[in-house]
Design an enzyme around this catalytic site. Structure first.
Site, PDB file in Angstrom:
ATOM      1  N   HIS A  35       0.875  -1.366   0.169  1.00 58.94           N
ATOM      2  CA  HIS A  35      -0.064  -0.212   0.063  1.00 58.94           C
ATOM      3  C   HIS A  35       0.965   1.364   0.145  1.00 58.94           C
ATOM      4  CE1 HIS A  35      -3.593   2.497   1.835  1.00 58.94           C
ATOM      5  NE2 HIS A  35      -2.412   3.323   2.130  1.00 58.94           N
ATOM      6  N   GLU A  36       1.811   1.334   0.880  1.00 57.80           N
ATOM      7  CA  GLU A  36       2.809   2.480   0.928  1.00 57.80           C
ATOM      8  C   GLU A  36       3.634   2.639  -0.494  1.00 57.80           C
ATOM      9  OE1 GLU A  36       2.428   4.753   3.175  1.00 57.80           O
ATOM     10  OE2 GLU A  36       0.970   3.483   4.336  1.00 57.80           O
ATOM     11  N   HIS A  75       1.762   4.579  -2.881  1.00 54.52           N
ATOM     12  CA  HIS A  75       1.728   5.912  -2.650  1.00 54.52           C
ATOM     13  C   HIS A  75       3.173   6.450  -3.257  1.00 54.52           C
ATOM     14  CE1 HIS A  75      -1.522   6.541  -0.189  1.00 54.52           C
ATOM     15  NE2 HIS A  75      -1.034   5.796   0.852  1.00 54.52           N
ATOM     16  N   ASP A  79      -5.735   8.708   4.052  1.00 55.29           N
ATOM     17  CA  ASP A  79      -5.830   8.775   2.308  1.00 55.29           C
ATOM     18  C   ASP A  79      -7.209   9.438   1.901  1.00 55.29           C
ATOM     19  OD1 ASP A  79      -3.283   7.776   2.293  1.00 55.29           O
ATOM     20  OD2 ASP A  79      -4.325   5.587   2.047  1.00 55.29           O
TER      21      ASP A  79
HETATM   22 ZN   LIG Z   1      -2.295   5.272   2.352  1.00 56.37          ZN
END
Ligand SMILES: [Zn+2]
Length: 290
Positions: free
Chosen positions: A58-59, A62, A161
């Site tokens: 997930h990171e 980003h 987010d």
């Molecule tokens: Zn996030």
């Protein structure tokens, strides 16, 4: 003393885990091992490790989206309440912020779709999501965890987010400061609800309860205030820095501003388009604001 350990490097970005993460694993093991349920406790620990593997992905979502916009990431660190990708700066362009914020949850959507396919192929479907822990169904539990990650991260609670997505969309219509104020206010309201849910006073779907949720609520509250203060500070500064230069003694002296030979103050020089600072009838500095 070590505060974080390096797990490795992905796409040139160092991945770290904070030492308190071990406390989380110990806590998960101990709360599940009661009554000789060692197998369940080991399952819960492996589930947490897998969930945090998904948090790293997930990171990275980003970080790699930020890289597309020319913003490097210093590192990614896992904490018991989640992961943090430290971008070297925040994009001030609403659409860039939108894509960077949405890229994280999008990764969990992809993982959830993959796991749904895997469960369908193996015929190991989720008949009863409530019993997934009891059945020690790791892909099933991981699927539910990823769905929860998507829903939780998309709560419009700035600086989570969903809150960043909201701020970016608002910033398209109004100033960045006003957008941040609205997003932070909503974030604080949601943080208050999360805190009450963490205490067990309120029962909310998806978010559950427990001390971890109270930490998340505090994080939303404190970091939201911090970012709002930073944007307020930014908005206070002039758009372009003042360019102040001393007047060289050999340069042609600007026209005397007034009949007063000992004039002190500012005059506007229309020809050079500069402000001139006078002191006791002497030109001292030129100041450009363009
Ligand atoms: Zn996030």
């Amino acid at each position: 003393m070590f505060r974080s350990w390096k797990l490795g490097t992905a796409f040139g970005i160092g991945i770290y885990v904070h030492w308190t993460f071990l406390l989380l694993l110990a806590w998960v093991f101990l709360t599940n091992a009661g009554g000789g349920h060692t197998e369940l406790a080991l399952f819960a620990v492996s589930l947490v490790v897998c969930v945090f593997g998904c948090v790293i992905l997930h990171e990275l979502g980003h970080a790699l989206m930020a890289r597309r916009f020319g913003i490097p990431t210093q590192d990614i660190t896992l904490y018991p309440i989640g992961g943090v990708a430290r971008l070297t700066r925040m994009s001030e362009r609403p659409w860039e912020e939108f894509w960077i914020a949405i890229a994280g949850p999008a990764v969990n959507v992809v993982i959830a779709l993959f796991l749904t396919g895997l469960l369908a192929l193996t015929g190991n479907g989720l008949d009863d999501p409530e019993r997934v822990l009891g059945e020690l169904n790791l892909p099933g539990a991981l699927l539910l965890a990823n769905i929860a990650l998507v829903l939780f991260n998309l709560l419009p609670a700035f600086p989570m987010d969903g809150g960043r997505v909201l701020r970016a969309l608002l910033a398209l219509k109004m100033g960045r400061l006003r957008a941040t104020e609205i997003a932070t206010t909503l974030g604080m309201a949601i943080a208050a609800l999360l805190f009450l849910s963490g205490l067990g006073i309120l029962s909310l779907p998806v978010v559950g309860s427990g001390p971890m949720l109270m930490f998340v609520a505090l994080f939303v509250f404190l970091v939201g205030q911090q970012e709002l203060a930073a944007i307020r500070y930014q908005a206070m500064r002039p758009a372009s820095p003042l360019d102040v230069r001393p007047i060289a003694p050999e340069s042609a002296p600007p026209a005397t501003p007034s009949a007063d030979p000992r004039f002190s103050g500012f005059t506007w020089d229309a020809q050079s388009r500069l402000w001139i600072l006078w002191h006791n009838g002497q030109p001292i500095q030129t100041i450009s604001v363009e």
